[in-house]
Design a protein around this motif. Structure first.
Motif, PDB file in Angstrom:
ATOM      1  N   ASN A   1       0.957  -1.392   0.066  1.00  0.00           N
ATOM      2  CA  ASN A   1      -0.188  -0.444   0.362  1.00  0.00           C
ATOM      3  C   ASN A   1       0.524   1.205  -0.362  1.00  0.00           C
ATOM      4  O   ASN A   1       1.004   2.200  -0.626  1.00  0.00           O
TER       5      ASN A   1
ATOM      6  N   ARG B   1     -14.241   1.879 -13.269  1.00  0.00           N
ATOM      7  CA  ARG B   1     -12.897   0.180 -12.983  1.00  0.00           C
ATOM      8  C   ARG B   1     -13.044  -0.296 -11.732  1.00  0.00           C
ATOM      9  O   ARG B   1     -13.736  -1.288 -11.446  1.00  0.00           O
ATOM     10  N   ARG B   2     -13.096   0.317 -10.241  1.00  0.00           N
ATOM     11  CA  ARG B   2     -12.944  -0.155  -8.986  1.00  0.00           C
ATOM     12  C   ARG B   2     -14.221  -0.447  -8.755  1.00  0.00           C
ATOM     13  O   ARG B   2     -14.764  -1.171  -8.013  1.00  0.00           O
ATOM     14  N   GLU B   3     -14.942   0.453  -9.425  1.00  0.00           N
ATOM     15  CA  GLU B   3     -16.342   0.090  -8.456  1.00  0.00           C
ATOM     16  C   GLU B   3     -17.528  -1.138  -9.693  1.00  0.00           C
ATOM     17  O   GLU B   3     -17.677  -1.756  -9.073  1.00  0.00           O
TER      18      GLU B   3
ATOM     19  N   HIS C   1     -15.389  -3.705 -10.630  1.00  0.00           N
ATOM     20  CA  HIS C   1     -14.548  -5.003 -10.681  1.00  0.00           C
ATOM     21  C   HIS C   1     -14.880  -5.215  -8.891  1.00  0.00           C
ATOM     22  O   HIS C   1     -15.289  -6.232  -8.423  1.00  0.00           O
ATOM     23  N   GLY C   2     -15.559  -4.612  -8.221  1.00  0.00           N
ATOM     24  CA  GLY C   2     -15.912  -4.518  -6.536  1.00  0.00           C
ATOM     25  C   GLY C   2     -17.450  -5.048  -6.622  1.00  0.00           C
ATOM     26  O   GLY C   2     -17.933  -5.942  -6.223  1.00  0.00           O
ATOM     27  N   LEU C   3     -18.258  -4.684  -8.114  1.00  0.00           N
ATOM     28  CA  LEU C   3     -19.615  -5.415  -8.174  1.00  0.00           C
ATOM     29  C   LEU C   3     -19.338  -6.828  -8.928  1.00  0.00           C
ATOM     30  O   LEU C   3     -19.964  -7.656  -7.802  1.00  0.00           O
TER      31      LEU C   3
ATOM     32  N   SER D   1     -16.809  -8.787  -8.051  1.00  0.00           N
ATOM     33  CA  SER D   1     -16.253  -9.937  -7.492  1.00  0.00           C
ATOM     34  C   SER D   1     -17.196 -10.049  -6.028  1.00  0.00           C
ATOM     35  O   SER D   1     -17.205 -11.145  -5.489  1.00  0.00           O
ATOM     36  N   LYS D   2     -18.077  -9.059  -5.498  1.00  0.00           N
ATOM     37  CA  LYS D   2     -18.990  -9.117  -4.114  1.00  0.00           C
ATOM     38  C   LYS D   2     -20.227  -9.646  -4.762  1.00  0.00           C
ATOM     39  O   LYS D   2     -20.816 -10.467  -3.345  1.00  0.00           O
ATOM     40  N   LYS D   3     -20.870  -9.243  -6.037  1.00  0.00           N
ATOM     41  CA  LYS D   3     -22.223  -9.616  -5.801  1.00  0.00           C
ATOM     42  C   LYS D   3     -22.498 -10.477  -7.015  1.00  0.00           C
ATOM     43  O   LYS D   3     -23.288 -10.145  -7.513  1.00  0.00           O
TER      44      LYS D   3
END
Length: 184
Positions: free
Chosen positions: A63, A141-143, A145-147, A149-151
């Motif tokens: 990080n 892209r992050r949104e 990817h989060g969608l 990977s999680k949903k």
């Protein structure tokens, strides 16, 4: 009298620990204390950390590297345009003072005209717009990817081909469709 607490262990592990504790100390609590003390002492002497602590340290280093890379990118993309603007305004850079007129000067080498300033500011505006679009793209892209990977969930039916199930409420889906609808 000391208070006791329960610890849930797998039966096989509990049996192994009881056999080991009988050889190590008179009570299981003392055996566990001895094991913990020995582990901490060994870790302190060898300088090694447990795998979980080491993985947390690695993540924090990663990080930190990401933050450093981001700061460098900001310096390159946001500070350099300001330097370029100043060079255009004054017509030269310190590294190339001896080589003659710079890009920003008018052809005759005289003072800059209003069109030269307009061109310089147009270039700066385009660079700022490019940076904003790049930031928006990265956020999207992050949104996404989060969608994903999680949903999402892969469903493997007994008959037929596997498919992906999207776990969203209809309102969430409508919002996403509206948000990422191509502009015409």
């Amino acid at each position: 009298m000391e208070a006791y607490a329960n610890i849930k262990l797998v039966k096989a592990t509990a049996k192994r620990f009881r056999r080991y504790a009988q050889k190590l100390a008179p009570t299981q609590s003392e055996a566990l204390d001895t094991l913990i003390d020995a582990h901490l002492k060994l870790a302190k002497e060898s300088g090694q950390k447990s795998k979980s602590v080491q993985s947390i340290m690695d993540r924090s280093d990663t990080n930190a590297d990401r933050i450093i890379a981001l700061l460098r990118k900001i310096e390159k993309d946001q500070i350099k345009p300001m330097l370029g603007m100043l060079q255009v305004l004054f017509g030269y850079s310190s590294a190339q003072e001896q080589s003659g007129p710079k890009k920003g000067r008018s052809k005759a080498g005289g003072p800059m005209t209003e069109t030269d300033f307009k061109k310089a500011f147009a270039v700066i505006d385009l660079k700022e717009e490019k940076l904003k679009l790049a930031a928006d793209l990265e956020l999207a892209r992050r949104e996404i990817h989060g969608l994903l990977s999680k949903k999402t969930e892969v469903v493997k039916p007994t008959l037929g081909r596997p498919y992906i199930k999207l776990q969203l409420y209809p309102e969430e889906l409508k919002t996403l469709i509206a948000k990422y609808k191509p502009k015409t």
